[in-house]
Scaffold this motif. Structure first.
Motif, PDB file in Angstrom:
ATOM      1  N   VAL A   1      21.706 -34.917  19.287  1.00 23.79           N
ATOM      2  CA  VAL A   1      22.105 -34.383  17.300  1.00 23.79           C
ATOM      3  C   VAL A   1      22.976 -35.067  16.536  1.00 23.79           C
ATOM      4  O   VAL A   1      22.844 -35.152  15.331  1.00 23.79           O
ATOM      5  CB  VAL A   1      22.408 -32.994  17.593  1.00 23.79           C
ATOM      6  CG1 VAL A   1      22.789 -32.589  16.577  1.00 23.79           C
ATOM      7  CG2 VAL A   1      21.163 -32.184  17.769  1.00 23.79           C
TER       8      VAL A   1
ATOM      9  N   ALA B   1      18.592 -30.985  19.554  1.00 21.37           N
ATOM     10  CA  ALA B   1      18.144 -32.529  19.174  1.00 21.37           C
ATOM     11  C   ALA B   1      16.639 -32.057  18.307  1.00 21.37           C
ATOM     12  O   ALA B   1      16.761 -32.915  17.713  1.00 21.37           O
ATOM     13  CB  ALA B   1      17.788 -33.285  20.340  1.00 21.37           C
TER      14      ALA B   1
ATOM     15  N   ALA C   1      17.813 -28.413  15.625  1.00 26.73           N
ATOM     16  CA  ALA C   1      19.309 -27.858  14.868  1.00 26.73           C
ATOM     17  C   ALA C   1      19.495 -28.333  13.555  1.00 26.73           C
ATOM     18  O   ALA C   1      19.916 -28.101  12.652  1.00 26.73           O
ATOM     19  CB  ALA C   1      20.350 -29.067  15.670  1.00 26.73           C
TER      20      ALA C   1
END
Length: 353
Positions: A71, A162, A165
């Motif tokens: 992320v 990942a 989000a």
């Protein structure tokens, strides 16, 4: 650190072998070898990247982030997206594999495939395509249950930060003109940049039928797909499985397992999708949705994105922003992934000039 010690003293571990960060754990010799290969193979791309302030800032920030923080890394890339950064990454990772990475696509959990759908017999190619195309306004979408929208699905919740989000994710699936069975997939989603601005991002995937692990046939299995894309110079391959879907297309649960092999990243997760991004209103559906996620080795409390009563993906704050900044839902169309990325880089270069 424990994993690096095991890798050095006991046995090799993929998660360590596929690390692209310079580190003491990899050893001086390997770090020097990687640096030399980078300069030998990608000298012009490195020079162009370091001479561009935005790209140089992205490289500095990526060096400061553990690239297994997918992320954080993605926010850095989107915040500093330049043609030079894509050429730099494409040369070093994808074309020359300077770090000798080969992250695997994980084969666990072994997720079962939807067997029947829509009150018909075994899931066939047409039904499998109609499930992914969902509610898209397209002649090949389901004639009764498609709501004829600009998108196929909106993501309600997912199981991998990942991947999940990023809010307001629109999935757009449509047929490939060059193949009767393949699809294109254009996800459109929102990313918060490092300067706390919201921006729309768009990607382009090819979706090809594949053989599911449970099938004894040598031919592709309806409902099992391989997705491929090129994202800022990194090629990703993902194996998607249609786990379950309501007969009226009010929801679907999809599982994925993928890897950006040359970047040393593997990931796995599952998604609940609906036409509006909200939980299905019929409470009777919850048990079936729970069972679908259980087949993915997941519980409902593990999912990211909100609850039945409150959505993070589609909060009022995000929706108010989207009213002023409509998502780019136009289909990219029948153009190869490489050609589209090249086209986008050329557009960006003209903008800079």
């Amino acid at each position: 650190l424990v994993l690096f010690c095991i890798n050095a003293l006991v046995r090799e571990l993929d998660v360590v072998k596929s690390d692209i960060n310079p580190s003491w754990e990899k050893g001086i010799v390997r770090n020097v070898q990687e640096f030399k290969k980078m300069t030998d193979c990608c000298g012009p791309q490195i020079a162009a990247a370091l001479s561009d302030p935005t790209t140089k800032n992205a490289i500095d920030l990526l060096n400061a982030v553990d690239l297994r923080d997918q992320v954080g890394s993605y926010r850095v890339i989107v915040s500093n997206e330049t043609p030079e950064l894509e050429e730099f990454t494409l040369c070093i990772l994808q074309q020359n594999d300077c770090f000798n990475c080969d992250a695997p696509i994980l084969d666990r959990p072994r997720v079962p495939l939807l067997q029947q759908w829509g009150g018909k017999g075994p899931l066939d190619d047409e039904s499998a395509r109609q499930i992914l195309m969902g509610h898209l306004d397209h002649p090949m979408s389901h004639p009764q249950h498609s709501q004829k929208l600009p998108w196929s699905w909106k993501i309600v919740v997912g199981a991998n930060p990942a991947y999940d989000a990023f809010p307001m994710q629109h999935q757009i699936f449509y047929p490939s003109g060059s193949s009767g069975k393949s699809l294109w997939y254009d996800p459109v989603f929102c990313v918060e940049t490092l300067s706390e601005e919201l921006v729309w991002c768009k990607r382009h995937y090819r979706c090809s039928p594949r053989k599911h692990w449970s099938s004894s046939s040598s031919t592709p299995t309806p409902g099992a797909w391989t997705f491929t894309t090129l994202d800022n110079g990194m090629m990703s391959e993902e194996r998607w499985t249609t786990v379950d879907a309501a007969d009226d297309l009010s929801w679907a649960v999809l599982h994925y397992s993928g890897a950006a092999k040359r970047a040393g990243q593997s990931y796995v997760g599952a998604l609940l999708c609906t036409p509006d991004g909200l939980w299905p209103t019929a409470s009777k559906e919850e048990d079936r949705i729970r069972e679908a996620f259980r087949k993915c080795d997941l519980q409902l409390w593990e999912l990211f994105g909100g609850s039945r009563t409150q959505s993070f993906m589609w909060s009022d704050e995000f929706l108010n922003w989207a009213e002023q900044h409509p998502p780019p839902l136009e289909r990219i169309g029948d153009i190869s992934i490489n050609a589209w990325r090249k086209q986008e880089r050329e557009k960006a270069m003209k903008t800079k000039d």
